[in-house]
Design a protein around this motif. Structure first.
Motif, PDB file in Angstrom:
ATOM      1  N   ALA A 462       0.718  -1.112  -0.119  1.00 23.85           N
ATOM      2  CA  ALA A 462       0.228   0.018   0.085  1.00 23.85           C
ATOM      3  C   ALA A 462       0.928   1.235  -0.068  1.00 23.85           C
ATOM      4  N   ASN A 463       0.323   2.248  -0.584  1.00 22.57           N
ATOM      5  CA  ASN A 463       1.036   3.603  -0.432  1.00 22.57           C
ATOM      6  C   ASN A 463       0.592   4.704   0.449  1.00 22.57           C
ATOM      7  N   ILE A 464      -0.655   4.174   1.495  1.00 26.78           N
ATOM      8  CA  ILE A 464      -0.821   5.040   2.558  1.00 26.78           C
ATOM      9  C   ILE A 464      -1.024   3.845   3.619  1.00 26.78           C
ATOM     10  N   LEU A 465      -0.309   4.216   4.731  1.00 30.14           N
ATOM     11  CA  LEU A 465      -0.431   3.305   5.895  1.00 30.14           C
ATOM     12  C   LEU A 465      -1.177   3.971   6.840  1.00 30.14           C
ATOM     13  N   PHE A 466      -2.151   3.219   7.744  1.00 25.75           N
ATOM     14  CA  PHE A 466      -2.720   3.591   9.009  1.00 25.75           C
ATOM     15  C   PHE A 466      -2.236   2.683  10.221  1.00 25.75           C
ATOM     16  N   LEU A 467      -1.584   3.275  10.907  1.00 23.16           N
ATOM     17  CA  LEU A 467      -0.813   2.296  12.057  1.00 23.16           C
ATOM     18  C   LEU A 467      -1.440   2.824  13.173  1.00 23.16           C
ATOM     19  N   ASP A 468      -2.325   1.918  14.019  1.00 24.28           N
ATOM     20  CA  ASP A 468      -2.961   2.386  15.269  1.00 24.28           C
ATOM     21  C   ASP A 468      -1.973   1.654  16.594  1.00 24.28           C
ATOM     22  N   GLU A 469      -1.042   2.211  17.137  1.00 29.02           N
ATOM     23  CA  GLU A 469      -0.409   1.817  17.927  1.00 29.02           C
ATOM     24  C   GLU A 469       0.629   0.608  17.659  1.00 29.02           C
ATOM     25  N   PRO A 470       1.223   0.703  16.674  1.00 28.03           N
ATOM     26  CA  PRO A 470       1.687  -0.498  15.872  1.00 28.03           C
ATOM     27  C   PRO A 470       3.017  -0.890  16.913  1.00 28.03           C
ATOM     28  N   THR A 471       3.526  -0.265  17.805  1.00 35.54           N
ATOM     29  CA  THR A 471       4.546  -0.780  18.755  1.00 35.54           C
ATOM     30  C   THR A 471       4.048  -1.497  19.963  1.00 35.54           C
ATOM     31  N   SER A 472       2.724  -1.314  20.302  1.00 37.38           N
ATOM     32  CA  SER A 472       2.279  -2.061  21.223  1.00 37.38           C
ATOM     33  C   SER A 472       2.484  -3.408  21.267  1.00 37.38           C
ATOM     34  N   HIS A 473       3.103  -3.993  22.375  1.00 33.53           N
ATOM     35  CA  HIS A 473       3.619  -5.527  22.564  1.00 33.53           C
ATOM     36  C   HIS A 473       4.719  -5.764  22.044  1.00 33.53           C
ATOM     37  N   LEU A 474       5.351  -4.886  21.103  1.00 36.38           N
ATOM     38  CA  LEU A 474       6.463  -5.373  20.062  1.00 36.38           C
ATOM     39  C   LEU A 474       7.738  -5.200  20.969  1.00 36.38           C
ATOM     40  N   ASP A 475       8.657  -6.293  21.133  1.00 36.73           N
ATOM     41  CA  ASP A 475       9.732  -6.042  21.540  1.00 36.73           C
ATOM     42  C   ASP A 475      10.655  -4.971  21.289  1.00 36.73           C
ATOM     43  N   THR A 476      11.879  -4.423  21.836  1.00 35.70           N
ATOM     44  CA  THR A 476      12.700  -3.279  21.542  1.00 35.70           C
ATOM     45  C   THR A 476      13.237  -3.544  20.132  1.00 35.70           C
ATOM     46  N   TYR A 477      13.836  -4.756  19.830  1.00 34.26           N
ATOM     47  CA  TYR A 477      14.565  -5.109  18.670  1.00 34.26           C
ATOM     48  C   TYR A 477      13.520  -4.834  17.510  1.00 34.26           C
ATOM     49  N   THR A 478      12.287  -5.271  17.680  1.00 33.79           N
ATOM     50  CA  THR A 478      11.276  -5.265  16.511  1.00 33.79           C
ATOM     51  C   THR A 478      10.701  -3.788  16.227  1.00 33.79           C
ATOM     52  N   GLN A 479      10.654  -2.877  17.589  1.00 35.83           N
ATOM     53  CA  GLN A 479      10.604  -1.511  17.449  1.00 35.83           C
ATOM     54  C   GLN A 479      11.472  -0.895  16.528  1.00 35.83           C
ATOM     55  N   ILE A 480      12.772  -1.129  16.861  1.00 42.64           N
ATOM     56  CA  ILE A 480      14.048  -0.656  15.980  1.00 42.64           C
ATOM     57  C   ILE A 480      13.795  -0.933  14.685  1.00 42.64           C
ATOM     58  N   ALA A 481      13.524  -2.126  14.313  1.00 42.56           N
ATOM     59  CA  ALA A 481      13.550  -2.612  12.933  1.00 42.56           C
ATOM     60  C   ALA A 481      12.330  -1.983  12.314  1.00 42.56           C
ATOM     61  N   LEU A 482      11.225  -1.618  12.999  1.00 47.21           N
ATOM     62  CA  LEU A 482      10.048  -0.940  12.437  1.00 47.21           C
ATOM     63  C   LEU A 482      10.505   0.539  12.001  1.00 47.21           C
ATOM     64  N   GLU A 483      11.188   1.142  12.956  1.00 46.48           N
ATOM     65  CA  GLU A 483      11.591   2.458  12.865  1.00 46.48           C
ATOM     66  C   GLU A 483      12.557   2.680  11.370  1.00 46.48           C
ATOM     67  N   LYS A 484      13.356   1.709  11.364  1.00 47.56           N
ATOM     68  CA  LYS A 484      14.233   1.767  10.133  1.00 47.56           C
ATOM     69  C   LYS A 484      13.253   1.392   8.831  1.00 47.56           C
ATOM     70  N   ALA A 485      12.196   0.511   8.878  1.00 53.73           N
ATOM     71  CA  ALA A 485      11.319   0.288   7.768  1.00 53.73           C
ATOM     72  C   ALA A 485      10.675   1.598   7.319  1.00 53.73           C
ATOM     73  N   ILE A 486       9.990   2.357   8.581  1.00 48.41           N
ATOM     74  CA  ILE A 486       9.447   3.534   8.217  1.00 48.41           C
ATOM     75  C   ILE A 486      10.151   4.627   7.598  1.00 48.41           C
ATOM     76  N   ALA A 487      11.455   4.752   8.091  1.00 48.74           N
ATOM     77  CA  ALA A 487      12.464   5.641   7.439  1.00 48.74           C
ATOM     78  C   ALA A 487      12.611   5.502   5.796  1.00 48.74           C
ATOM     79  N   ASP A 488      12.514   4.138   5.573  1.00 52.34           N
ATOM     80  CA  ASP A 488      12.821   3.872   4.070  1.00 52.34           C
ATOM     81  C   ASP A 488      11.624   3.719   3.187  1.00 52.34           C
ATOM     82  N   TYR A 489      10.400   3.976   3.843  1.00 44.58           N
ATOM     83  CA  TYR A 489       9.224   3.870   3.101  1.00 44.58           C
ATOM     84  C   TYR A 489       8.862   5.138   2.210  1.00 44.58           C
ATOM     85  N   LYS A 490       8.424   4.642   1.079  1.00 45.99           N
ATOM     86  CA  LYS A 490       8.189   5.824   0.100  1.00 45.99           C
ATOM     87  C   LYS A 490       6.570   6.278  -0.258  1.00 45.99           C
ATOM     88  N   GLY A 491       5.936   6.129   0.829  1.00 44.79           N
ATOM     89  CA  GLY A 491       4.490   6.553   0.862  1.00 44.79           C
ATOM     90  C   GLY A 491       4.039   7.163   2.025  1.00 44.79           C
TER      91      GLY A 491
END
Length: 579
Positions: A462-491
């Motif tokens: 998708a080119n528009i993402l709606f994320l409602d509390e995406p880091t809830s329950h995620l461990d810190t390693y996955t939170q950091i991985a998500l931050e990297k993915a968001i930084a690279d996202y083109k939408g």
């Protein structure tokens, strides 16, 4: 003291603990960390109900040890017609009423001895909770958490975040010997999170808290228990110091591993030469030398250094898109209003560009999720979304996007994958492999469910993402991985989050809900607001500098420049003292 020694436990489809040991002692505030699905909540269940589980090893808990629990799954009881004060004071009031009833019974009974014994037990229980001072103690706790304003409200009128704090207070005031909290921070807004920090730090008893919240981890604990890949290790000290010790160990291990690899390569070269000689020289001494070298190489291979806590693999989250939105604005909201029992939002207007990454923040119960849903469903005249938009949604209510009765494989067949082989290859990047793929969604941890939602969102392109509390329950390693993915996202992204680190590390700006409307705030303004309200002076700058040095260390390790990595580690140690 709680003592666990050589504990092993497995479910039919998964081994959770392999001879783990740890202790909890009086006065310790212990953070319990580890990747999602590693068995943290199950270990708490075992501590709470030892007789229910068949495990190997020893678990020593004094039979008189009183354990309090704040569950991650607690919900507000909408039928409970009691005030906040009455709810917190429930046990105190119950014992008071019991003592009053005993006095009344004493006036007519012939068995005074039995009543005196009953009275003594009730009085002892009341004294153990400091019952004589319970009203002033409750008021102090409410004031500490900045919640005096809700003291006389009905519990049924509270937001989820307020109710979680009330539960924490209620358990603390009963003075358990050990208080356990399972992700008490989930969905708390910034104000309530700061209140939770104050409550934790004011508590005099022993605490065991499962949390992935980096703010709490950095501010509340003096002991770390880390569970990973069936193994466990303890660390007496702050979370930030624990991470630094892991980094130091990583540098040492990588340097030793490189040295060992060179030694193995050198020995393999010698073995190859001896084998070549053996083809034309059959002397017994040559054969013995060859066998000795082969055995030596095998021993080197066998003792290659392993460190399960040092270099934990992050999931490979990739947020790709099929095409970019060509219009200047992807989303246009004009004069949006919404109300339920009362007006939540009025005359809200804003525009979002095709590559904007926006955090939608505000106190619990102000309409953030309602606004996000309405934009996603595009079912109001006040909302305009471009026709070439392709949208995906991650819900804080995981049952909306994942069906409990499905297996993981079922979910992704329904998501449009053609073969099981394709799903298996895709989910391996997210850390799901082997037997877990056949597990029902209902058996997964909260973190695993949210990671699966992220995998589904990613697969949508998708080119528009709606994320409602995406880091809830995620461990810190996955939170950091998500931050990297968001930084690279083109939408474009609209993200509801109360995680400070995810907002400042991934978002371009903030839409903050105030006085029933939405106001745009730059990231610098947002940082300053949080800085003024929640952090010690200089904390943000020190954190920023610390992260920059950590990145330099990672690059030095990639280049196997261990001398530089060690010098940078010394620099990092000095920065940590400032955080």
């Amino acid at each position: 003291m709680i003592k666990v020694e050589d504990l092993s436990f497995s479910f039919p489809q998964k081994e959770l603990y392999n001879h783990i040991s740890f202790t909890l002692e009086e006065g310790q505030h212990c953070a319990f960390i580890g990747t999602s699905g590693s068995g943290k909540s199950t270990l708490i269940d075992i501590l709470m109900d030892v007789e229910r589980y068949l495990f190997e090893g020893k678990l020593e808990i004094d039979p008189d040890c009183k354990i309090g629990l704040v569950s991650q799954f607690s919900q507000v009881d909408k039928t409970k017609e009691v005030t906040v004060f009455e709810y917190i004071a429930e046990k105190f009031i119950k014992i008071q009423d019991e003592i009053t009833a005993i006095y009344a019974e004493m006036a007519t009974t012939s068995d005074m001895e039995a009543l005196m014994e009953k009275h003594q037990l009730a009085s002892d229980a009341f004294d153990a909770m400091d019952g004589d001072n319970f009203e002033s103690t409750i008021n102090k706790q409410l004031n500490l958490a900045n919640l005096m304003k809700i003291k006389d409200l009905n519990v049924s009128d509270l937001s989820g975040g307020e109710f979680k704090l009330i539960q924490v207070m209620k358990e603390m005031l009963q003075r358990p010997d050990l208080m356990i909290m399972d992700e008490p921070d989930v969905f708390l807004d910034f104000e309530n999170l700061n209140s939770l920090k104050k409550l934790i730090n004011s508590h005099k008893g022993m605490l065991l808290v499962i949390t992935h919240n980096r703010y709490l981890l950095n501010h509340c604990f003096n002991k770390i228990i880390h569970l990973e890949n069936t193994e466990l290790q303890e660390f007496d000290g702050r979370y930030i110091d624990y991470n630094f010790s892991l980094l130091q160990t990583k540098i040492e291990l990588q340097e030793l591993t490189v040295a060992e690899a060179e030694e193995i390569e050198r020995n393999e070269s010698i073995v190859d030469n001896l084998r070549e000689i053996a083809t034309y020289n059959s002397e017994a001494s040559r054969g013995r030398a060859l066998k000795a070298r082969v055995r030596f190489t095998e021993r080197l291979e066998a003792r290659r250094l392993k460190a399960p806590f040092v270099d934990i693999k992050q999931p490979d989250i990739r947020l790709d898109i099929d095409h970019e939105i060509e219009s200047r604005f992807a989303i246009n909201v004009r004069d949006y209003s919404v109300s339920f029992d009362e007006l939540l939002l009025e005359n809200v207007s804003f525009k979002i560009k095709p590559r904007d990454k926006v955090a939608l923040i505000g106190p619990n119960g102000t309409g953030k999720t309602t606004l996000l849903r309405d934009i996603f469903h595009n079912n109001k005249e006040s909302i305009d979304i471009k026709t070439d938009a392709k949208m995906a949604y991650l819900s804080q209510f995981q049952g909306e996007m994942l069906q409990d009765s499905n297996t993981i494989l079922d979910e992704f067949i329904e998501a449009g994958f053609k073969t099981y082989e394709e799903i298996i290859a895709y989910l391996a990047d997210y850390g799901f492999a082997g037997e877990i793929l056949n597990q029902k969604i209902e058996s997964l941890s909260g973190g695993e469910k949210n990671l699966l939602q992220l995998a589904k969102v990613s697969a949508s392109h998708a080119n528009i993402l709606f994320l409602d509390e995406p880091t809830s329950h995620l461990d810190t390693y996955t939170q950091i991985a998500l931050e990297k993915a968001i930084a690279d996202y083109k939408g474009a992204i609209i993200m509801i989050s109360h995680d400070f680190y995810s907002v400042v590390n991934g978002m371009d700006y903030v839409l903050i809900i105030e006085d029933k409307t939405v106001k745009k705030m730059s990231m610098e303004e947002f940082k300053q607001m949080i800085y003024d309200s929640h952090f010690d002076k200089g904390y943000l700058e020190a954190e920023k500098n610390k992260k920059a040095v950590e990145m330099k260390i990672e690059l030095a390790l990639k280049d196997t420049n261990f001398e530089l990595a060690k010098r940078l580690a010394d620099e990092l140690e000095e920065l940590i003292k400032l955080v």
